[in-house]
Every structure is written in structure tokens, then in C-alpha cells.
Design a protein around this motif. Structure first.
Motif, PDB file in Angstrom:
ATOM      1  N   TYR A 202      11.615  31.998  74.667  1.00  0.00           N
ATOM      2  CA  TYR A 202      12.289  31.253  75.738  1.00  0.00           C
ATOM      3  C   TYR A 202      11.195  30.473  76.435  1.00  0.00           C
ATOM      4  CZ  TYR A 202      15.946  34.753  75.031  1.00  0.00           C
ATOM      5  OH  TYR A 202      16.905  35.566  74.489  1.00  0.00           O
TER       6      TYR A 202
ATOM      7  N   LEU B 222       7.777  32.203  77.038  1.00  0.00           N
ATOM      8  CA  LEU B 222       7.944  33.652  76.930  1.00  0.00           C
ATOM      9  C   LEU B 222       8.448  34.047  75.546  1.00  0.00           C
ATOM     10  CD1 LEU B 222       8.231  36.417  78.733  1.00  0.00           C
ATOM     11  CD2 LEU B 222      10.650  35.930  78.385  1.00  0.00           C
TER      12      LEU B 222
ATOM     13  N   PRO C 157       9.949  49.761  77.506  1.00  0.00           N
ATOM     14  CA  PRO C 157      10.154  49.466  78.919  1.00  0.00           C
ATOM     15  C   PRO C 157      11.044  48.232  79.125  1.00  0.00           C
ATOM     16  CG  PRO C 157       7.897  48.950  78.262  1.00  0.00           C
ATOM     17  CD  PRO C 157       8.551  49.618  77.088  1.00  0.00           C
ATOM     18  N   ASN C 158      11.464  48.003  80.365  1.00  0.00           N
ATOM     19  CA  ASN C 158      12.272  46.823  80.686  1.00  0.00           C
ATOM     20  C   ASN C 158      11.584  45.571  80.195  1.00  0.00           C
ATOM     21  OD1 ASN C 158      12.871  48.766  83.331  1.00  0.00           O
ATOM     22  ND2 ASN C 158      14.635  47.742  82.469  1.00  0.00           N
ATOM     23  N   GLY C 159      12.359  44.695  79.580  1.00  0.00           N
ATOM     24  CA  GLY C 159      11.800  43.432  79.112  1.00  0.00           C
ATOM     25  C   GLY C 159      11.072  43.526  77.782  1.00  0.00           C
ATOM     26  N   ALA C 160      11.162  44.684  77.119  1.00  0.00           N
ATOM     27  CA  ALA C 160      10.447  44.876  75.844  1.00  0.00           C
ATOM     28  C   ALA C 160      11.028  44.022  74.721  1.00  0.00           C
ATOM     29  CB  ALA C 160      10.466  46.355  75.452  1.00  0.00           C
ATOM     30  N   GLY C 161      12.285  43.578  74.902  1.00  0.00           N
ATOM     31  CA  GLY C 161      12.910  42.746  73.870  1.00  0.00           C
ATOM     32  C   GLY C 161      14.007  43.458  73.094  1.00  0.00           C
ATOM     33  N   LYS C 162      14.453  44.597  73.598  1.00  0.00           N
ATOM     34  CA  LYS C 162      15.413  45.429  72.860  1.00  0.00           C
ATOM     35  C   LYS C 162      16.774  44.739  72.695  1.00  0.00           C
ATOM     36  CE  LYS C 162      14.987  48.766  75.924  1.00  0.00           C
ATOM     37  NZ  LYS C 162      14.068  48.149  76.905  1.00  0.00           N
ATOM     38  N   THR C 163      17.313  44.273  73.818  1.00  0.00           N
ATOM     39  CA  THR C 163      18.621  43.611  73.740  1.00  0.00           C
ATOM     40  C   THR C 163      18.513  42.316  72.950  1.00  0.00           C
ATOM     41  OG1 THR C 163      19.416  44.618  75.776  1.00  0.00           O
ATOM     42  CG2 THR C 163      20.472  42.555  75.122  1.00  0.00           C
ATOM     43  N   THR C 164      17.414  41.606  73.133  1.00  0.00           N
ATOM     44  CA  THR C 164      17.209  40.371  72.360  1.00  0.00           C
ATOM     45  C   THR C 164      17.213  40.684  70.868  1.00  0.00           C
ATOM     46  OG1 THR C 164      15.902  39.442  74.170  1.00  0.00           O
ATOM     47  CG2 THR C 164      15.649  38.408  72.003  1.00  0.00           C
TER      48      THR C 164
ATOM     49  N   ALA D 151      10.202  36.820  73.893  1.00  0.00           N
ATOM     50  CA  ALA D 151      10.965  38.066  74.104  1.00  0.00           C
ATOM     51  C   ALA D 151      10.784  38.981  72.896  1.00  0.00           C
ATOM     52  CB  ALA D 151      12.433  37.754  74.326  1.00  0.00           C
TER      53      ALA D 151
ATOM     54  N   GLU E 163      22.671  50.439  75.092  1.00  0.00           N
ATOM     55  CA  GLU E 163      22.647  51.413  76.200  1.00  0.00           C
ATOM     56  C   GLU E 163      23.959  52.177  76.352  1.00  0.00           C
ATOM     57  OE1 GLU E 163      20.614  50.442  79.732  1.00  0.00           O
ATOM     58  OE2 GLU E 163      19.243  49.058  78.734  1.00  0.00           O
TER      59      GLU E 163
ATOM     60  N   GLN F  75      25.776  46.084  76.773  1.00  0.00           N
ATOM     61  CA  GLN F  75      25.289  46.784  77.946  1.00  0.00           C
ATOM     62  C   GLN F  75      26.410  46.840  78.994  1.00  0.00           C
ATOM     63  OE1 GLN F  75      21.464  45.041  78.366  1.00  0.00           O
ATOM     64  NE2 GLN F  75      20.843  46.395  80.013  1.00  0.00           N
TER      65      GLN F  75
ATOM     66  N   HIS G 247      17.583  53.763  77.189  1.00  0.00           N
ATOM     67  CA  HIS G 247      16.507  54.153  78.100  1.00  0.00           C
ATOM     68  C   HIS G 247      16.436  55.663  78.278  1.00  0.00           C
ATOM     69  CE1 HIS G 247      14.768  50.489  79.616  1.00  0.00           C
ATOM     70  NE2 HIS G 247      15.973  49.957  79.711  1.00  0.00           N
TER      71      HIS G 247
HETATM   72  P1  ATP Z   1      16.058  45.987  79.451  1.00  0.00           P
HETATM   73  O1  ATP Z   1      15.631  47.354  79.047  1.00  0.00           O
HETATM   74  O2  ATP Z   1      15.698  45.657  80.855  1.00  0.00           O
HETATM   75  O3  ATP Z   1      17.483  45.673  79.084  1.00  0.00           O
HETATM   76  P2  ATP Z   1      15.097  44.645  77.053  1.00  0.00           P
HETATM   77  O4  ATP Z   1      14.040  45.416  76.377  1.00  0.00           O
HETATM   78  O5  ATP Z   1      16.463  44.715  76.502  1.00  0.00           O
HETATM   79  O6  ATP Z   1      15.114  44.992  78.599  1.00  0.00           O
HETATM   80  P3  ATP Z   1      15.410  41.824  76.799  1.00  0.00           P
HETATM   81  O7  ATP Z   1      16.649  41.793  77.622  1.00  0.00           O
HETATM   82  O8  ATP Z   1      15.528  41.647  75.339  1.00  0.00           O
HETATM   83  O9  ATP Z   1      14.609  43.150  77.092  1.00  0.00           O
HETATM   84  O10 ATP Z   1      14.428  40.719  77.400  1.00  0.00           O
HETATM   85  C1  ATP Z   1      13.135  40.475  76.887  1.00  0.00           C
HETATM   86  C2  ATP Z   1      12.458  39.416  77.716  1.00  0.00           C
HETATM   87  O11 ATP Z   1      13.093  38.165  77.483  1.00  0.00           O
HETATM   88  C3  ATP Z   1      12.511  39.636  79.212  1.00  0.00           C
HETATM   89  O12 ATP Z   1      11.296  39.219  79.762  1.00  0.00           O
HETATM   90  C4  ATP Z   1      13.660  38.773  79.652  1.00  0.00           C
HETATM   91  O13 ATP Z   1      13.494  38.363  80.985  1.00  0.00           O
HETATM   92  C5  ATP Z   1      13.550  37.613  78.701  1.00  0.00           C
HETATM   93  N1  ATP Z   1      14.851  36.965  78.421  1.00  0.00           N
HETATM   94  C6  ATP Z   1      15.920  37.559  77.855  1.00  0.00           C
HETATM   95  N2  ATP Z   1      16.924  36.696  77.722  1.00  0.00           N
HETATM   96  C7  ATP Z   1      16.494  35.518  78.225  1.00  0.00           C
HETATM   97  C8  ATP Z   1      17.070  34.212  78.361  1.00  0.00           C
HETATM   98  N3  ATP Z   1      18.311  33.954  77.963  1.00  0.00           N
HETATM   99  N4  ATP Z   1      16.300  33.257  78.917  1.00  0.00           N
HETATM  100  C9  ATP Z   1      15.041  33.507  79.338  1.00  0.00           C
HETATM  101  N5  ATP Z   1      14.428  34.693  79.217  1.00  0.00           N
HETATM  102  C10 ATP Z   1      15.145  35.687  78.672  1.00  0.00           C
END
Ligand code: ATP
Length: 247
Positions: free
Chosen positions: A16, A19, A40-47, A21, A172, A88, A204
Motif C-alpha cells: 500500500y 507500506l 502482532p497487530n499489523g503483521a499482515g494476517k488479514t491481508t 503489508a 479471528e 473479522q 490472536h
Molecule cells: P490485526 O491483527 O490488527 O488484524 P493483521 O496482521 O491482520 O493485523 P493486516 O490487517 O493484514 O494485519 O494489515 C497489515 C498492514 O497493512 C497494517 O500496517 C495495516 O495498517 C496495513 N493495511 C491493511 N490494509 C490496508 C489498506 N487497505 N490500505 C493501507 N494500508 C493497509
């Protein structure tokens, strides 16, 4: 085909802007695995779940489902290969009945030609069978709006089950559930997995992961920290370091 689907992620990046992800990730999930994505939060799991489901496109790299390169395949086409997921935030239609929400999973099978066109009564019977499998027997006519949060999660699982998935992605699933509800949920996931599909869940709650997942893929900053048997990965110093303040 109804064999479990494996996933191969080959040097996949999702950016992005500046960044990343998901950052040059290589990981293979074997067919029939029951694996948790943690980090951890923001690790990229949901992506990563979105990339596997095809709801987001990779910026670079290749993604395989079974022996098929699906890198450019739309989410709907991947769904037809047998990919089913939950989110989620629960996505059900609150004004519709449990049965009609679950019947969406049945319709998917018909669209895929995995079931013949059904009379309304058979469609309802399929949906009701899936509801019974998650412990909601006899409640098909109720509207979603009367259900507790935990029950809504079960309806989502029923909808997934009704589509006879080959790969299930759960985002989750234990979040917001009581300990008893989470235990019940874990039993259902185990049963679904034993029925013959690959299961990938983002979670988590490490107690839930420990109790349920056979393998763990640990991510941090979009990169792979570790992949292996659950107890082993959760005990690695790199994982514990990444998780400090979160677990
Ligand atoms: P969580 O445990 O908080 O759900 P996660 O491991 O699932 O986190 P992601 O949601 O995949 O993490 O996000 C990974 C990174 O990408 C984060 O820094 C998030 O802010 C960023 N991100 C996710 N989606 C977007 C988007 N549409 N635009 C910009 N940045 C994004």
C-alpha cells in the motif's frame, strides 16, 4: 473435485504505497493442514487471507491453490474452486432467517455444478442440515437479529459447511466468544477439518491456537518469522519477541 486444497505462496508482496503489508512471503500450506496465522497487530494476517481468497490482488509474486496458478483469478472464481471464508466482522444478512443466510452456501454448490438445481424444499433441507451440524437444529426460521454474537459465528460456520469447502479461511473466529463458546467452536472446526478440507485461521487468542491448530505460520511485518508445529513455533524466541505486549 472435493479433495482438500493446498496453498502455495511464492514471493508474494502486497504494497500500500510505501507500506508492505505482505513482504516477499514464501510459504506453503499442504492440503489438509489445520494451520493458524499468528503475529502482532499489523503483521499482515488479514491481508494474507484476502490474498488467498482473491479479495485483494498481490502486487507481485504468485499464488497457487492446489496445482492451479490463481494469481490473477478473481475471488468468485476461487470460491468456485472450493474456497470459503469468514470475516473479522461477521457478515450475515440480519433481516433474513438463519436458513436463508446458510442457503447462500448451498447456492454456491449449485452454481459450481457440485449439486444439481434444487427444489426450494431440498435447498432448505441442506441449509437445515448445516445448521444442525453447528448445534442450531430447528432454528432455521428465526431471524439473525435475535441471535447472540456467538450464535452468529455458528451461522457463519454453517454457511461455510453448506458449501462443502476444500479450503476454509477463518478470520479471528474466537474473538468475542466466551471460553465455552470458543471450545464449542474449536470442536466444530476440528470436525469440519476431519470432513476433508484445509483450514487456515487467523487468531490472536494463543490458547485457542494451541488447542486447535496443528501448525502455525508466524508473521511479523509481512514477513515469515516461523512455520512449523504449533508448540514449537510458539516457543521460539523470535515469535515471543514479536509478540511481547500483545499476547
Ligand atoms: P490485526 O491483527 O490488527 O488484524 P493483521 O496482521 O491482520 O493485523 P493486516 O490487517 O493484514 O494485519 O494489515 C497489515 C498492514 O497493512 C497494517 O500496517 C495495516 O495498517 C496495513 N493495511 C491493511 N490494509 C490496508 C489498506 N487497505 N490500505 C493501507 N494500508 C493497509
Amino acid at each position: 473435485d472435493s479433495e482438500p486444497l493446498g496453498v502455495r505462496i511464492e514471493h508474494v508482496t502486497k504494497a500500500y504505497g510505501a507500506l508492505r503489508a505482505v513482504d516477499g512471503l514464501d510459504v506453503a500450506i499442504r492440503p489438509g493442514a489445520l494451520v493458524a496465522l499468528v503475529g502482532p497487530n499489523g503483521a499482515g494476517k488479514t491481508t494474507l487471507l484476502d490474498l488467498i481468497a482473491g479479495e485483494q490482488a498481490a502486487s507481485s509474486g504468485r499464488l497457487w491453490l492446489g496445482d492451479r496458478d490463481v494469481t490473477t483469478l478473481a475471488a468468485s472464481a476461487r470460491a468456485r474452486l472450493g474456497v470459503a471464508r469468514t470475516y473479522q466482522r461477521i457478515r450475515l444478512v440480519p433481516s433474513l432467517s438463519l436458513r436463508d443466510n446458510v442457503a447462500v452456501g448451498v447456492d454456491k454448490l449449485v452454481l459450481e455444478d457440485r449439486l444439481p438445481r434444487l427444489a426450494e424444499r431440498q435447498r432448505a433441507a441442506h441449509a437445515d442440515a448445516a445448521l444442525a451440524a453447528v448445534g442450531l437444529a430447528g432454528r432455521g426460521e428465526e431471524p439473525i437479529s435475535t441471535l447472540t454474537f456467538g450464535e452468529r459465528r455458528l451461522v457463519e460456520v454453517a454457511r461455510v459447511l453448506a458449501s462443502r469447502p476444500r479450503l476454509v479461511l477463518l478470520d479471528e473466529p474466537a474473538s468475542g466468544l466466551s471460553v465455552a463458546e470458543a471450545e464449542h467452536f474449536a470442536t466444530l472446526v476440528r470436525r469440519m477439518h476431519a470432513g476433508g478440507c484445509t483450514v487456515v485461521l487467523v487468531e490472536h487468542d494463543l490458547a485457542f491456537v494451541r488447542a486447535l491448530a496443528e501448525e502455525v505460520v508466524a508473521l511479523d511485518g509481512g514477513r515469515l518469522l516461523a512455520h512449523g508445529p504449533t508448540a514449537e513455533v510458539l516457543a521460539t524466541p523470535a515469535f515471543q519477541e514479536a509478540y511481547v505486549g500483545v499476547a
